[in-house]
Enzyme design. Structure first.
Site, PDB file in Angstrom:
ATOM      1  N   LYS A   1      -9.243   5.319  -6.899  1.00 53.41           N
ATOM      2  CA  LYS A   1      -9.785   6.187  -7.946  1.00 53.41           C
ATOM      3  C   LYS A   1     -11.194   6.649  -7.598  1.00 53.41           C
ATOM      4  CE  LYS A   1      -7.005   4.026 -11.593  1.00 53.41           C
ATOM      5  NZ  LYS A   1      -6.987   3.184 -12.795  1.00 53.41           N
TER       6      LYS A   1
ATOM      7  N   LYS B   1       1.149   0.188   7.530  1.00 50.38           N
ATOM      8  CA  LYS B   1       1.651  -1.167   7.316  1.00 50.38           C
ATOM      9  C   LYS B   1       2.555  -1.608   8.477  1.00 50.38           C
ATOM     10  CE  LYS B   1       3.528  -0.121   3.315  1.00 50.38           C
ATOM     11  NZ  LYS B   1       3.107   1.293   3.195  1.00 50.38           N
ATOM     12  N   THR B   2       3.510  -0.750   8.841  1.00 54.87           N
ATOM     13  CA  THR B   2       4.446  -1.106   9.910  1.00 54.87           C
ATOM     14  C   THR B   2       3.741  -1.253  11.250  1.00 54.87           C
ATOM     15  OG1 THR B   2       6.240   0.042   8.760  1.00 54.87           O
ATOM     16  CG2 THR B   2       6.546  -0.392  11.113  1.00 54.87           C
TER      17      THR B   2
ATOM     18  N   SER C   1      -4.501   3.009 -17.736  1.00 53.90           N
ATOM     19  CA  SER C   1      -5.924   3.181 -17.441  1.00 53.90           C
ATOM     20  C   SER C   1      -6.498   4.475 -18.016  1.00 53.90           C
ATOM     21  CB  SER C   1      -6.145   3.152 -15.924  1.00 53.90           C
ATOM     22  OG  SER C   1      -5.417   4.190 -15.306  1.00 53.90           O
TER      23      SER C   1
ATOM     24  N   GLY D   1       0.827  -1.201   0.000  1.00 50.09           N
ATOM     25  CA  GLY D   1       0.000   0.000   0.000  1.00 50.09           C
ATOM     26  C   GLY D   1       0.857   1.245   0.000  1.00 50.09           C
ATOM     27  N   PRO D   2       0.227   2.408  -0.191  1.00 48.83           N
ATOM     28  CA  PRO D   2       0.975   3.681  -0.227  1.00 48.83           C
ATOM     29  C   PRO D   2       1.604   3.992   1.126  1.00 48.83           C
ATOM     30  CG  PRO D   2      -1.281   3.925  -1.052  1.00 48.83           C
ATOM     31  CD  PRO D   2      -1.214   2.594  -0.399  1.00 48.83           C
ATOM     32  N   PRO D   3       2.535   4.945   1.145  1.00 41.80           N
ATOM     33  CA  PRO D   3       3.174   5.323   2.415  1.00 41.80           C
ATOM     34  C   PRO D   3       2.156   5.890   3.406  1.00 41.80           C
ATOM     35  CG  PRO D   3       4.392   6.206   0.539  1.00 41.80           C
ATOM     36  CD  PRO D   3       3.119   5.664  -0.007  1.00 41.80           C
ATOM     37  N   GLY D   4       2.351   5.583   4.674  1.00 44.86           N
ATOM     38  CA  GLY D   4       1.560   6.191   5.725  1.00 44.86           C
ATOM     39  C   GLY D   4       0.217   5.567   5.993  1.00 44.86           C
ATOM     40  N   VAL D   5      -0.075   4.383   5.415  1.00 44.59           N
ATOM     41  CA  VAL D   5      -1.391   3.788   5.648  1.00 44.59           C
ATOM     42  C   VAL D   5      -1.379   2.824   6.834  1.00 44.59           C
ATOM     43  CG1 VAL D   5      -2.145   4.034   3.268  1.00 44.59           C
ATOM     44  CG2 VAL D   5      -0.947   1.963   3.958  1.00 44.59           C
TER      45      VAL D   5
END
Length: 769
Positions: free
Chosen positions: A719, A359-360, A676, A353-357
């Site tokens: 999106k 994960k860590t 896309s 996923g994108p940074p800051g969501v």
């Protein structure tokens, strides 16, 4: 010397044999010996001296004493302060014990004297000369006997007395000395002494050669080693435990008490032996010491008692993370399987996923929920295979790879290890670290993981590995094949508001020294903060903005002595300045030649307006907007499709010969790429050439083929969220993406209308006015 009754008191000697004509000082302290001495002094001051068979015997009986001894005269006696006596005795003649008389306080014996058995006088003289020569040569080789002793022996004319004097000065064992005493034949005694001195001379000569050879070949290092060995011996005698000696003892104890398997313990002991033999200032010494430290620091069998309680795990995940329902559900399923199988063998999870969501933090929560130690290993920018497998010990500064370094930090064999940014690994001439990671992540191989530094196999099968990445496409195929991907798409505005209010704001208020009552951020200001001051899928930038507000509030409270600061839409710009971003908004009215596409970016999603215009020319197609190769191909495909369907679309069939076409994607400095934008470009192209406007409330995403088919895309959730943010109400999507609609949050989905299409004709039908 003779006595009438041939009875004398006996004194047993420890480790000492007295010969006739021998004068020696003795310290007498045992009760029986003192009593025997006192009895002797009452008579003619004669006493029977005989050696005891074992020196350790404190109170010898008759079976513990040799039956052949020496009758001696006590010539001097001094009483010492500690109730002992120091006497001077002179041996007179050999004697044999016939029987013991019973005495309680001391031993008394009846004896007979042993006469010297002399042979042929010429033979005796010959043996005496040979003995003297051998003794003279021995004195020259040995450093323990001085020349005065040799001179005193040379003055002796009696062979019997010479043998006794020489026997005193030779390093004989007790039994050998007693044997000489018991031999009354003078020639036999001389023969034995000659043989013994000859053997002793050979030993001394060999020792001398060895000493000279060692001395001549000893260089500086060997000399230092010799001195250190001497120092070690001195320290041991002094009871000191310093320097390398104490260090080796400490290491040996640590190795013995460690949790190493037997095979590793044997390796450690061999290395410790090498370390002990090598001088401390040698380069090899520090290499071995570091290696031993690593063997001792690594966990080999120690485990945390990992208990998987799904309800406890679910509570922690819900407490620490808002939203992400499908992700949390998959994690709980994974833990449930681990509990049933009582094993962690299975797919390696990879959170993408994108940074800051989050994960860590998700992985940290997993470790907490199952009571395991947590270790994070960052793989971003790793290019060298040795970063994973370690360096060979032959290299200067060698050390284990990041995996075993992580195990050292974990201190147990069953931690949760986060392999962060696994998609950021690269490779060059130093090797391919992603290939080295295959052995780490493959359950069939990691039981015998081999690190180049440790060299011994290490068991990683108890470790729970979880990886994180930003892009699946950047993960090497063989590595991706061993992992199960779980996508974290990002947060909606509603979710960000909740996270900010429940987690980020309280955290930053505490870190900046404020109290909860001193700062209030109203909901309208929080929404504006999310929309115009951050552009991201996660909440990292949002947390930084909240931290900025906390710092500014702290300054106001201190400098202006205010009790409370309230942040609203009216004063937000006063704190943070003008908005940093302008999220794409839909057009105010329907436009010709402009279509709104939807894009998936590293920050989540955004709308992508595409503009098309044409003018007189010769059919040249111009593409601007810093487009990547994939988007340029999409534009070419859309242009070819429109040319092939010009008549059906009421477009001049010769337009490509009369006009130049210009396709532009605004914000030209931002790189844009992805498969896309095909239907969006085609729609804008048809709109411009037919002069039919595109409906402003419609957004679209999908790839196009030369025959007009609409192909599926990725990132529909992101999106859709960007379209919702921009005020778009209708989204045209490929029919094959209908299954992804359920992934979109309900708060976004209920405000959007999804039109599923298979062909571009359907797109034009719904998009053009």
């Amino acid at each position: 010397m003779t006595t009438d009754n041939k009875i004398l008191p006996l004194m047993a000697l420890r480790g000492l044999v007295i010969y006739p004509s021998m004068v020696v000082h003795l310290d007498v302290g045992r009760d029986r010996s003192v009593a025997a001495l006192q009895q002797a002094m009452l008579g003619e001051q004669c006493i029977f001296l005989s050696a005891q068979k074992e020196s350790a015997t404190d109170d010898p009986e008759k079976d513990d004493i040799y039956e052949i001894g020496t009758i001696a005269k006590v010539t001097q006696m001094i009483k010492l302060p500690n109730d002992t006596f120091r006497i001077l005795v002179e041996g007179e003649t050999r004697a044999k014990i016939l029987r013991y008389t019973d005495q309680e306080s001391y031993l008394e014996v009846e004896y007979e004297e042993l006469a010297e058995d002399s042979g042929d006088s010429h033979e005796e003289e010959a043996y005496a000369r040979a003995l003297y020569e051998q003794f003279e040569q021995y004195v020259q080789v040995s450093r323990k006997i001085n020349k005065d002793t040799l001179e005193s022996v040379s003055d002796i004319t009696e062979p019997a007395r010479m043998t006794d004097v020489i026997s005193v000065h030779l390093p004989l064992k007790l039994k050998e000395k007693q044997n000489l005493l018991e031999t009354s034949n003078t020639i036999k005694r001389m023969k034995r002494l000659i043989e013994y001195i000859a053997d002793e001379k050979k030993v001394l000569e060999i020792e001398k050669k060895i000493s000279q050879r060692v001395k001549s070949s000893m260089d500086k290092t060997q000399k230092e080693y010799y001195l250190r060995e001497q120092l070690k011996a001195i320290q041991k005698e002094l009871g000191e435990n310093e320097g390398k000696t104490g260090e080796i003892g400490e290491l040996a104890e640590r190795i013995e008490n460690s949790d190493m398997p037997d095979r590793i313990r044997e390796v450690a002991k061999k290395e410790l032996d090498r370390y002990e033999r090598i001088p401390q200032n040698s380069g090899e010494s520090s290499v071995i010491r570091n290696y031993l430290d690593w063997l001792l620091a690594l966990p080999w069998t120690k485990k945390t008692k990992a208990e998987i309680e799904l309800s406890h795990a679910e509570d922690i995940l819900n407490k620490e993370h808002y939203g992400l329902e499908k992700v949390k559900e998959r994690i709980l399923e994974y833990l449930a399987v681990q509990k049933l199988t009582e094993s962690i063998r299975g797919p390696i999870l990879c959170l993408v996923g994108p940074p800051g969501v989050g994960k860590t933090s998700l992985v940290r929560s997993i470790a907490e929920s199952i009571n395991r130690n947590f270790v994070r290993i960052s793989l971003g920018g790793v290019r060298d295979e040795a970063e994973i497998r370690g360096h060979r010990r032959t290299y200067v500064g060698a050390m284990p790879g990041r995996i075993l370094q992580g195990m050292k930090r974990a201190e147990t064999v069953n931690p949760v290890i986060l392999l962060d940014e696994i998609d950021k690994m690269s490779n060059d001439f130093r090797g391919d670290p992603s290939s080295a990671m295959l052995e780490v992540l493959d359950p069939e191989q990691n039981r015998n993981f081999s690190d180049h530094y440790i060299e011994e196999t290490y068991d990683l099968s108890n470790v729970l590995f979880i990886a994180t990445a930003n892009y699946v496409n950047n993960i090497p195929g063989p590595l991706l094949d061993r992992m199960e991907v779980i996508s974290l798409a990002g947060y909606t505005e509603v979710e960000k508001q909740h996270i900010a209010k429940e987690h980020l704001l309280p955290k930053q208020i505490k870190e900046n020294g404020l109290k909860k009552s001193q700062l209030q951020i109203r909901d309208d200001a929080l929404l504006t903060l999310i929309r115009t001051y951050t552009r991201e899928a996660g909440v990292r930038g949002l947390e930084r903005m909240i931290a900025t507000l906390c710092r500014k509030a702290a300054r106001i409270i201190i400098s202006e002595d205010k009790k409370r600061v309230v942040v609203s839409n009216k004063n937000l710009e006063e704190f943070l300045g003008k908005p940093y971003f302008r999220y794409g908004q839909m057009e105010n009215e329907n436009q010709v030649g402009t279509a709104t596409g939807l894009a998936y970016t590293a920050a989540g999603g955004d709308i992508l307006p595409i503009e098309v215009t044409y003018y007189a020319g010769k059919g040249k197609l111009t593409l601007t907007g810093k487009l990547g190769d994939v988007m340029q191909e999409s534009a070419q495909a859309a242009f070819s499709y429109v040319r092939s369907r010009a008549e059906e679309l009421d477009i001049d069939p010769d337009f490509y010969e009369k006009y130049d076409i210009h396709i532009h994607v605004p914000e030209g400095a931002t790189p844009k790429d992805g498969p896309s934008a095909g239907i969006t470009i085609a729609t804008a192209l048809v709109s411009a050439l037919t002069k039919r406007a595109v409906r402003r409330e419609v957004g679209m995403t999908g790839e196009i083929t030369l025959r007009g088919r609409v192909l599926p895309i990725g990132g529909l959730k992101e999106k859709s969220m960007s379209a919702h943010r921009a005020g778009i109400t209708t989204i045209i999507i490929p029919e094959d993406n209908a299954r992804d609609i359920d992934d979109i949050p309900e708060s976004v989905r209920k405000d959007l209308t999804f039109i599923k299409v298979k062909h571009l004709d359907e797109v034009l039908k719904h998009a053009l006015v």
